[in-house]
Design an enzyme around this catalytic site. Structure first.
Site, mmCIF file in Angstrom:
data_model
loop_
_atom_site.group_PDB
_atom_site.id
_atom_site.type_symbol
_atom_site.label_atom_id
_atom_site.label_comp_id
_atom_site.label_asym_id
_atom_site.label_seq_id
_atom_site.Cartn_x
_atom_site.Cartn_y
_atom_site.Cartn_z
ATOM 1 N N PHE A 218 44.446 36.588 37.727
ATOM 2 C CA PHE A 218 44.812 37.908 38.254
ATOM 3 C C PHE A 218 45.732 38.678 37.308
ATOM 4 O O PHE A 218 46.311 39.686 37.705
ATOM 5 C CB PHE A 218 45.492 37.748 39.615
ATOM 6 C CG PHE A 218 44.614 37.070 40.629
ATOM 7 C CD1 PHE A 218 43.740 37.817 41.419
ATOM 8 C CD2 PHE A 218 44.618 35.690 40.770
ATOM 9 C CE1 PHE A 218 42.895 37.199 42.328
ATOM 10 C CE2 PHE A 218 43.781 35.060 41.685
ATOM 11 C CZ PHE A 218 42.916 35.814 42.466
ATOM 12 N N LEU A 219 45.905 38.191 36.073
ATOM 13 C CA LEU A 219 46.881 38.843 35.181
ATOM 14 C C LEU A 219 46.515 40.295 34.923
ATOM 15 O O LEU A 219 45.346 40.666 34.932
ATOM 16 C CB LEU A 219 47.006 38.081 33.860
ATOM 17 C CG LEU A 219 45.855 38.079 32.844
ATOM 18 C CD1 LEU A 219 45.799 39.346 32.022
ATOM 19 C CD2 LEU A 219 45.995 36.899 31.915
ATOM 20 N N GLY B 283 39.647 52.376 34.606
ATOM 21 C CA GLY B 283 38.760 51.991 33.513
ATOM 22 C C GLY B 283 39.161 50.603 33.058
ATOM 23 O O GLY B 283 39.721 49.830 33.828
ATOM 24 N N THR C 197 36.080 35.948 35.439
ATOM 25 C CA THR C 197 35.685 36.564 36.710
ATOM 26 C C THR C 197 34.162 36.502 36.814
ATOM 27 O O THR C 197 33.461 37.066 35.962
ATOM 28 C CB THR C 197 36.164 38.032 36.757
ATOM 29 O OG1 THR C 197 37.579 38.029 36.546
ATOM 30 C CG2 THR C 197 35.828 38.681 38.095
ATOM 31 N N CYS D 51 37.957 45.327 33.040
ATOM 32 C CA CYS D 51 37.748 44.542 34.261
ATOM 33 C C CYS D 51 37.230 45.350 35.452
ATOM 34 O O CYS D 51 36.101 45.152 35.877
ATOM 35 C CB CYS D 51 39.038 43.822 34.639
ATOM 36 S SG CYS D 51 39.430 42.503 33.477
HETATM 37 P P1 NAD Z 1 37.639 39.247 25.776
HETATM 38 O O1 NAD Z 1 36.370 39.917 25.398
HETATM 39 O O2 NAD Z 1 38.938 39.783 25.312
HETATM 40 O O3 NAD Z 1 37.591 37.728 25.316
HETATM 41 C C1 NAD Z 1 36.461 36.909 25.373
HETATM 42 C C2 NAD Z 1 36.538 35.939 24.190
HETATM 43 O O4 NAD Z 1 35.511 34.962 24.333
HETATM 44 C C3 NAD Z 1 36.314 36.606 22.843
HETATM 45 O O5 NAD Z 1 37.380 36.272 21.973
HETATM 46 C C4 NAD Z 1 34.995 36.029 22.354
HETATM 47 O O6 NAD Z 1 34.921 35.890 20.938
HETATM 48 C C5 NAD Z 1 35.019 34.676 23.027
HETATM 49 N N1 NAD Z 1 33.726 34.007 23.160
HETATM 50 C C6 NAD Z 1 32.497 34.541 23.388
HETATM 51 N N2 NAD Z 1 31.571 33.555 23.459
HETATM 52 C C7 NAD Z 1 32.231 32.395 23.295
HETATM 53 C C8 NAD Z 1 31.841 31.041 23.316
HETATM 54 N N3 NAD Z 1 30.567 30.666 23.518
HETATM 55 N N4 NAD Z 1 32.798 30.091 23.107
HETATM 56 C C9 NAD Z 1 34.095 30.442 22.895
HETATM 57 N N5 NAD Z 1 34.511 31.702 22.874
HETATM 58 C C10 NAD Z 1 33.600 32.669 23.072
HETATM 59 O O7 NAD Z 1 37.609 39.171 27.370
HETATM 60 P P2 NAD Z 1 38.869 39.045 28.371
HETATM 61 O O8 NAD Z 1 39.406 40.380 28.677
HETATM 62 O O9 NAD Z 1 39.773 37.978 27.874
HETATM 63 O O10 NAD Z 1 38.126 38.546 29.693
HETATM 64 C C11 NAD Z 1 37.652 37.219 29.833
HETATM 65 C C12 NAD Z 1 37.345 36.982 31.292
HETATM 66 O O11 NAD Z 1 38.551 37.046 32.044
HETATM 67 C C13 NAD Z 1 36.417 38.018 31.928
HETATM 68 O O12 NAD Z 1 35.614 37.388 32.898
HETATM 69 C C14 NAD Z 1 37.379 38.971 32.603
HETATM 70 O O13 NAD Z 1 36.791 39.669 33.669
HETATM 71 C C15 NAD Z 1 38.439 38.000 33.085
HETATM 72 N N6 NAD Z 1 39.755 38.580 33.293
HETATM 73 C C16 NAD Z 1 40.295 39.383 32.340
HETATM 74 C C17 NAD Z 1 41.547 39.940 32.556
HETATM 75 C C18 NAD Z 1 42.141 40.895 31.556
HETATM 76 O O14 NAD Z 1 43.125 41.559 31.906
HETATM 77 N N7 NAD Z 1 41.629 41.024 30.355
HETATM 78 C C19 NAD Z 1 42.254 39.651 33.735
HETATM 79 C C20 NAD Z 1 41.694 38.785 34.669
HETATM 80 C C21 NAD Z 1 40.427 38.260 34.445
#
Ligand code: NAD
Length: 431
Positions: free
Chosen positions: A151-152, A260, A122, A263
């Site tokens: 959007f999960l 909270g 995002t 996201c």
């Molecule tokens: P997260 O913190 O769980 O995962 C991020 C991962 O990226 C970590 O495992 C970290 O070690 C890794 N990382 C960091 N730098 C890196 C690099 N240079 N190369 C490879 N890996 C690297 O975050 P998340 O919850 O998975 O969210 C990721 C994105 O997805 C965010 O932008 C979030 O807003 C979006 N998003 C998340 C969800 C959700 O429900 N978690 C839903 C929709 C969108």
């Protein structure tokens, strides 16, 4: 198709496993070697119902591997997904794009052919253009960027990935990203899943607007709850009555301690900051208020607990729930932990319990007292606060809980407990 997923956290690990489930060959890449080792053994390092089975099945079938090597990723992938975090910048509201930039800087110099990169993280509107410019100076190969926001929902991540409500793809004119995405998502698109192909700015904005709308809906009902409290009205009945109107809908109308997680809070702040930069002052102002209402709910809950206990200094309170929502072990910006921490700072002995999020909570708030069960958390408590709506808490027997507590006040921070049953058992019920 040969796909890489760059970043294997909640989003990336789920996406990688689900793309393998669709039949693709997938390589997940993360800088966290521990995470890569766990995922390679088919172990999901967080709580997500259904994901362990999908991951294990595809790792065992040889369709899904994990690595820390970007050289390997560049060699392997026909298409690369960006799935790293975009947290809130320290001391600011804007999104921190360090990790997204790092992915491009790490991958692009290793490319051995033209490629397509699909962003799932995002991001603020305009990010795709910045990344495109960043890649252009790092390679002579053609790198096409498209944005494919995710959007999960945590707790439903596998179903949301394999059977999404819609797919959104923001593309550059004349590119091949749409064709690539259609091939990747073919089994999903065959089921008539709506597929919106837009420009990249629109795709980036679709995601943050969806989150901003949901956050606004929650803060709206919480603002109504404040009026209900002042007027002696019942916000739950009110939400039921307005929610049957299909234009409004009942979901996301649960008054309580607010939203909270990893996201919504950071996404609305990033949208607020970006709107401000773009001179869109109404969105900036609206989201400021949404955020302020939301954070105010946490302070209010502490006030209710103080009122129930007389004083928090020397009081013993039980907090049931740490995760920001049930069926998740995610405690990022969790209202429950935030409230527990505030009560402890004001002198209360706070005993907390969560069915899944204990380890993550301990890491974030090591000074709270962690119980091994809901009942143990309630032992000797002057007040019991339910701050995450786990089914296990909704099903607690009021008489059994009364057998271990000192006081008889139940504070229902999620409007999820069977009020009548608790009141009949002699409890004071508060929200
Ligand atoms: P997260 O913190 O769980 O995962 C991020 C991962 O990226 C970590 O495992 C970290 O070690 C890794 N990382 C960091 N730098 C890196 C690099 N240079 N190369 C490879 N890996 C690297 O975050 P998340 O919850 O998975 O969210 C990721 C994105 O997805 C965010 O932008 C979030 O807003 C979006 N998003 C998340 C969800 C959700 O429900 N978690 C839903 C929709 C969108």
């Amino acid at each position: 198709m040969k796909i890489t997923v760059l970043g294997t956290g909640y989003l990336g690990a789920t996406h990688a496993a689900c793309m393998a489930e669709l039949g693709h060959e997938v390589l997940g890449v993360d800088v966290d070697a521990g995470k890569v080792a766990a995922l390679s053994e088919g172990k999901v390092p967080f709580h997500e119902p259904g994901l362990p089975a999908v991951l294990k099945r595809n790792v065992d079938a040889g369709r899904l591997r994990f690595t820390t090597s970007y050289a390997e990723a560049a060699e392997f992938g026909d298409v690369h997904f960006i799935a790293v975090g975009t947290p809130q910048r320290k001391g600011e509201f804007a999104a921190d794009l360090t990790y997204v930039n790092a992915v491009v800087d790490s991958l692009v110099p290793h490319l051995t052919r033209d490629t397509v990169i699909l962003g799932k993280s995002t991001v603020p509107v305009g990010t795709t253009d910045l990344l495109r410019a960043r890649a252009r100076v790092a390679t002579t190969y053609a790198v096409e960027f498209a944005w494919n926001p995710e959007f999960l929902r945590e707790g439903h991540a596998v179903a949301d990935t394999l059977e999404p409500d819609r797919l959104v793809l923001g593309v550059e004119p004349g590119g091949r990203a749409e064709e690539v995405a259609r091939e990747i998502y073919a089994p999903i698109l065959e089921r008539q899943t709506p597929f919106f192909v837009t420009d990249t700015a629109t795709a980036e904005l679709v995601k943050v607007s969806a989150n901003a709308f949901l956050a606004t809906k929650i803060s709206f009902i919480n603002a109504v709850a404040e009026v209900c409290e002042a007027a002696g009205a019942d916000v739950v009945s009110l939400a039921d009555a307005i929610g049957v109107d299909t234009r409004i809908g009942r979901r996301f109308l649960n008054a309580g301690v607010g939203f909270g997680g990893g996201c919504l809070p950071k996404d609305i702040r990033a949208f607020m900051a970006r709107s401000g930069e773009l001179g869109a002052s109404h969105m900036h102002g609206l989201l400021r208020e949404v955020d302020s209402i939301n954070m105010g709910r946490r302070t209010r809950m502490v006030d209710v607990a103080r009122d129930a206990c007389g004083s928090l200094l020397g009081a013993k309170v039980a907090v049931l729930g740490c995760a920001f929502k049930p069926d998740s072990d995610d405690v990022r910006d969790s209202p429950a932990l935030n409230i527990a921490g505030q009560m402890q700072l004001q002198g209360a002995a706070v005993s907390v319990y969560d069915p899944e999020a204990m380890d993550n909570s301990r890491r974030l708030f090591p000074t709270l007292d962690y119980a091994t069960s809901a009942l143990e958390a309630c032992k000797g408590a002057d007040a019991v606060l339910v701050l995450t709506e786990w089914r296990e808490f909704r099903e607690l027997e009021p008489d059994v809980v009364a057998g271990v507590t000192r006081g008889r006040t139940l504070i229902d921070g999620r409007n999820c407990m069977p009020r009548e049953a608790w009141e009949t058992a002699g409890w004071t019920y508060r929200t």
